[in-house]
Design an enzyme around this catalytic site. Structure first.
Site, PDB file in Angstrom:
ATOM      1  N   SER A   1     -10.975  -1.265  -1.414  1.00  0.00           N
ATOM      2  CA  SER A   1      -9.774  -1.100  -0.894  1.00  0.00           C
ATOM      3  C   SER A   1     -10.039  -1.387   0.811  1.00  0.00           C
ATOM      4  O   SER A   1      -9.088  -1.928   1.329  1.00  0.00           O
ATOM      5  CB  SER A   1      -9.181   0.347  -0.837  1.00  0.00           C
ATOM      6  OG  SER A   1      -8.435   0.359  -2.091  1.00  0.00           O
TER       7      SER A   1
ATOM      8  N   ASP B   1       0.781  -1.183   0.034  1.00  0.00           N
ATOM      9  CA  ASP B   1       0.014   0.095   0.031  1.00  0.00           C
ATOM     10  C   ASP B   1       1.000   1.314   0.229  1.00  0.00           C
ATOM     11  O   ASP B   1       2.116   1.052  -0.429  1.00  0.00           O
ATOM     12  CB  ASP B   1      -0.894   0.028   1.148  1.00  0.00           C
ATOM     13  CG  ASP B   1      -2.177   0.537   0.651  1.00  0.00           C
ATOM     14  OD1 ASP B   1      -2.474   1.840   0.561  1.00  0.00           O
ATOM     15  OD2 ASP B   1      -3.397  -0.189   0.904  1.00  0.00           O
TER      16      ASP B   1
ATOM     17  N   HIS C   1      -4.114   6.172   2.881  1.00  0.00           N
ATOM     18  CA  HIS C   1      -4.850   4.769   2.663  1.00  0.00           C
ATOM     19  C   HIS C   1      -3.873   3.541   3.252  1.00  0.00           C
ATOM     20  O   HIS C   1      -4.952   2.590   3.748  1.00  0.00           O
ATOM     21  CB  HIS C   1      -4.361   4.846   1.026  1.00  0.00           C
ATOM     22  CG  HIS C   1      -5.182   3.527   0.460  1.00  0.00           C
ATOM     23  ND1 HIS C   1      -4.928   2.463   0.306  1.00  0.00           N
ATOM     24  CD2 HIS C   1      -6.513   3.501  -0.246  1.00  0.00           C
ATOM     25  CE1 HIS C   1      -5.858   1.497  -0.324  1.00  0.00           C
ATOM     26  NE2 HIS C   1      -6.901   2.436  -0.698  1.00  0.00           N
TER      27      HIS C   1
END
Length: 781
Positions: A546, A142, A219
């Site tokens: 996600s 990520d 994220h």
């Protein structure tokens, strides 16, 4: 020395290989399969020799090399032109050559909703999440990590790091391994060469990005805490969603591989470098929430598919997000049969927000609003030409103290576009009217209340009939409500099947929570990731596949802890055959975007059921023969298959003379994309439940398909733990291009093992061909 090294001598005879890099160069990946030399230094030297075959000078080849993938499989990436790439592709030892593309990210209550709560139950003295996981390590691909977050502090009484762990925490900008890493965060690496070859040097001014594993996007921190975050009490977003936050496996370890950067872009060259090292490091699960939209390329031209295949070979489960391109069909991503593909759905938590107009009309929307708002309710046409709430339609008028009513259908306009436009106009708030299938909460740059079309139309009609220009509106702070609406519901954005490249394998595999998920967030990044937002939070709401992907990754970490000897395919089987397809009201799970009952192309086998997955009863395990069949159908040669799987050169690989259906892979679901007459499919199950047990079958036949299962009863004993059965499908209708759905269930009275059955009867085309042939023969006679 391997034969591959000797074959290099032939390269000197190919004078056409020596090509100047005059034309435009790009980063290409050259894939060679499994290396037969276990020395990384020798493997890298081999890669350089191959690459030097398309350069005049060895020094030019060295400068061109971006990565040598030398630990877990054999490949390299280099900056070359298309002619050089074609030359390399023609070499005997090369399996595939493809341009490195840029992939995109697929951007606490959820665990309670799925039954993994922290309170002991009558049949469970200690919650599973608090007793298992110490022995598993999750590798997260990520945007990096914010190590100071409470989610990555050590859980109480954690055991030493597993001895099998060979990874490390690397030093970098604003990242000191001595303070950042611990018994929880056991590894942190970053990969940048491919990204910088594509986009130039990284901008590290201020806090825009870090040349280190530190997260400058948010994220990665969010997905990491969702998967394996430690237990943190009183987590909330300004009071919304308050509760105890934790990942699916809060005692599992975390290893971070930063392959994506602040702009959400991830280079395939970097991703493959991470796969090469993560496999060698010794993780047990890989979680990756990114992908590429269609058209889907062959599996041998994808870093995700190549890397995940070799991870699977080493017993590592790889979990991917399905993508955010729904609700249109056939846009699902990451569809290889050896990885798990996850769609997104809702949980039973809402944030109702009351809106009162002129003290006489009351409406309820959804929002993350945290304050009391009063202002003038104004239609969009006052501030935007044509009532289209976008910046380019703004009339350059101040909307101070105004709450603007915007419709998604005017334009059309997304809620993000309308928020930015309302903010630029200095509005006090925004009421955004949209389809009820898109009513979910994310964090906004301006107080935004999402209202459905029915309520929005009533507000608009009241506003248009008002005799004054001073329609008052009051907006109350949002509340947190649970168990008041049916859940789960499939997210409208979640990418749907069937797979465009392998339609005989059901994708997505499963669905998990991915709407309004609260998880850890870097305090140095605003919750909306915009410069105009000056707020600082430790917890934030995000939506996307996600977010659903790490939910499954966390559960897989628990499964690996409970069943360390299970293969990735057995674990996927346990997830799929125990998943459910009914919501909290016992109705079929609804599909947002269509407002119809969901199908396996929306949710795969169903919604994730962690506790049931721990004890599935039976599992469908995939063997080498299954993968050989799939690779044969993917047009690999026998020699290429041997190199991919790592078979000895003298090992015989038997590919069918003609292309056969992938429906015969021992997959936990059955999908037939073209049934023209009668077809028989074989499946094999292994008993992992009671040693002696009897399973009885039941069938729900797809419309227009006669389904027969033989044998109908499976009898397992201490000596017989694996049994095969056959499913015969016979078309009984005239149809073309229409999918119908059923299921096959095996039950011993305690376990229920359910497999989706997806069939497309395609008899109309066959019937038409027969009629045309008959007419031709008649005329000829």
């Amino acid at each position: 020395m391997s034969s591959g090294y000797h074959s290099f001598l032939g390269l000197a005879c190919i004078s056409l290989c020596f090509i100047h890099s005059i034309s435009t160069s790009d980063v290409y990946i050259v894939y060679l399969g499994i290396t037969d030399v276990q020395d990384p230094i020798l493997t890298s030297a081999y890669h350089l020799r191959i690459l030097s075959g398309v350069f005049h000078r060895l020094e030019d080849a060295k400068q061109s090399m971006v990565y040598s993938y030398k630990h877990s499989f054999s490949a390299f990436s280099a900056k070359i032109n298309s002619t050089q790439a074609d030359t390399l592709a023609g070499m005997e030892q090369v399996i595939s050559v493809f341009k490195s593309r840029i992939l995109r990210l697929h951007t606490t209550r959820s665990w309670d909703f799925m039954g993994l709560n922290l309170n002991p139950t009558a049949d469970q003295s200690n919650p599973l999440q608090l007793t298992h996981g110490d022995n598993t390590i999750v590798g997260l691909f990520d945007t990096g990590i914010w190590p100071e977050s409470k989610s990555f502090h050590e859980e109480p009484n954690m055991h030493p790091i597993p001895r099998t762990w060979k990874g490390k925490c690397v030093c970098g900008q604003n990242f000191n391994p001595k303070t950042a890493c611990n018994l929880k965060l056991v590894g942190a690496r970053y990969y940048l060469k491919g990204y910088e070859e594509e986009h130039g040097p990284l901008n590290t001014s201020g806090t825009s990005e870090y040349r280190s594993p530190r997260d400058a996007n948010g994220h990665g921190t969010h997905t990491a805490s969702t998967a394996v975050g430690s237990t943190v009490k009183s987590a909330s977003f300004f009071g919304l969603g308050q509760g105890t936050a934790r990942g699916g496996a809060p005692r599992s370890r975390l290893a971070v591989y930063k392959v994506c950067w602040e702009d959400g872009r991830c280079s395939e060259a970097d991703i493959l470098a991470a796969f090469d090292e993560v496999i060698n490091d010794g993780v047990h699960v890989i979680s990756a929430s990114f992908g590429l939209p269609p058209p889907q390329l062959p599996f041998y031209n994808s870093s995700n598919d190549i890397g995940s295949f070799h991870a699977m070979q080493k017993g590592i489960s790889v979990i991917f997000s399905a993508g955010n391109s729904g609700p249109d069909p056939s846009l699902v991503q990451n569809v290889a049969p050896w990885s798990t593909c996850v769609g997104a759905s809702s949980i039973d938590r809402n944030f109702p927000t009351r809106v009162v107009v002129d003290n006489c009309l009351s409406f309820t929307g959804e929002s993350s609003n945290i304050k009391h708002i009063e202002g003038n309710l104004v239609g969009a046409r006052t501030y935007f030409r044509g009532g289209i709430c976008t910046m380019d339609k703004w009339r350059n008028m101040s909307a101070a103290r105004a709450v603007i009513l915007c419709f998604s259908t005017q334009g059309p306009v997304t809620v993000e576009d309308a928020e930015v436009a309302a903010y630029i106009a200095s509005a006090t708030g925004l009421i955004f009217v949209d389809s009820p299938t898109r009513q979910y909460v994310d964090v906004d740059i301006i107080p935004t209340i999402r209202i459905d079309m029915v309520q929005g139309t009533k507000i608009n009609n009241y506003l248009s009939q008002s005799i004054t220009n001073q329609t008052k509106v009051r907006i109350f702070p949002s509340k947190t409500v649970i168990k008041q609406s049916p859940a789960p519901v499939v997210a409208d954005f979640s990418s749907r099947g069937p797979s465009a490249i392998s339609p005989d394998i059901l994708k997505p595999d499963i669905s998990a929570p991915g709407i309004s998920i609260l998880a850890a967030w870097p305090p140095g990044i605003s919750p909306t990731s915009t410069e105009i937002d000056q707020r600082s939070v430790e917890w934030n709401f995000q939506s996307g596949t996600s977010m659903s992907c790490p939910h499954v990754s966390g559960v897989v970490a628990l499964l690996k802890s409970v069943h360390p000897d299970w293969s990735p395919s057995a674990i996927k089987s346990a997830l799929m055959t125990t998943a459910y397809n009914k919501d909290s009201n016992h109705d079929t799970i609804l599909s947002r975007g269509t407002n119809e009952d969901s199908s396996p192309f929306d949710i795969g086998a169903g919604h994730l059921n962690p506790l049931k997955a721990m004890d599935p009863g039976l599992v469908y395990d995939m063997k080498a023969d299954d993968y050989i069949l799939f690779l044969c159908n993917s047009v690999y040669t026998k020699d290429q298959i041997k190199r991919i799987i790592g078979l000895h050169p003298v090992t015989n690989v038997n590919c069918p003379q003609e292309h056969t259906t992938n429906a015969n892979l021992n997959y936990p679901s059955i999908t037939v994309s073209s049934l023209q007459s009668t077809m028989t499919i074989k499946r094999t199950v292994r008993n992992v439940g009671y040693t002696t047990s009897i399973y009885f079958s039941s069938i729900v036949s797809p419309h227009g398909v006669e389904v027969t299962v033989w044998p109908r009863i499976l009898f397992f004993t201490y000596f017989i733990d694996e049994i095969s059965y056959h499913v015969t499908l016979k078309s009984q209708k005239l149809s073309q291009g229409r999918y119908d759905y059923g299921e096959i269930i095996w039950s011993d009275g305690f376990h229920t093992v359910r497999s989706p059955l997806v069939v497309c009867v395609d008899t109309a085309t066959l019937a038409s061909t027969i009629v045309e042939s008959s007419q031709y023969l008649h005329k000829s006679a």
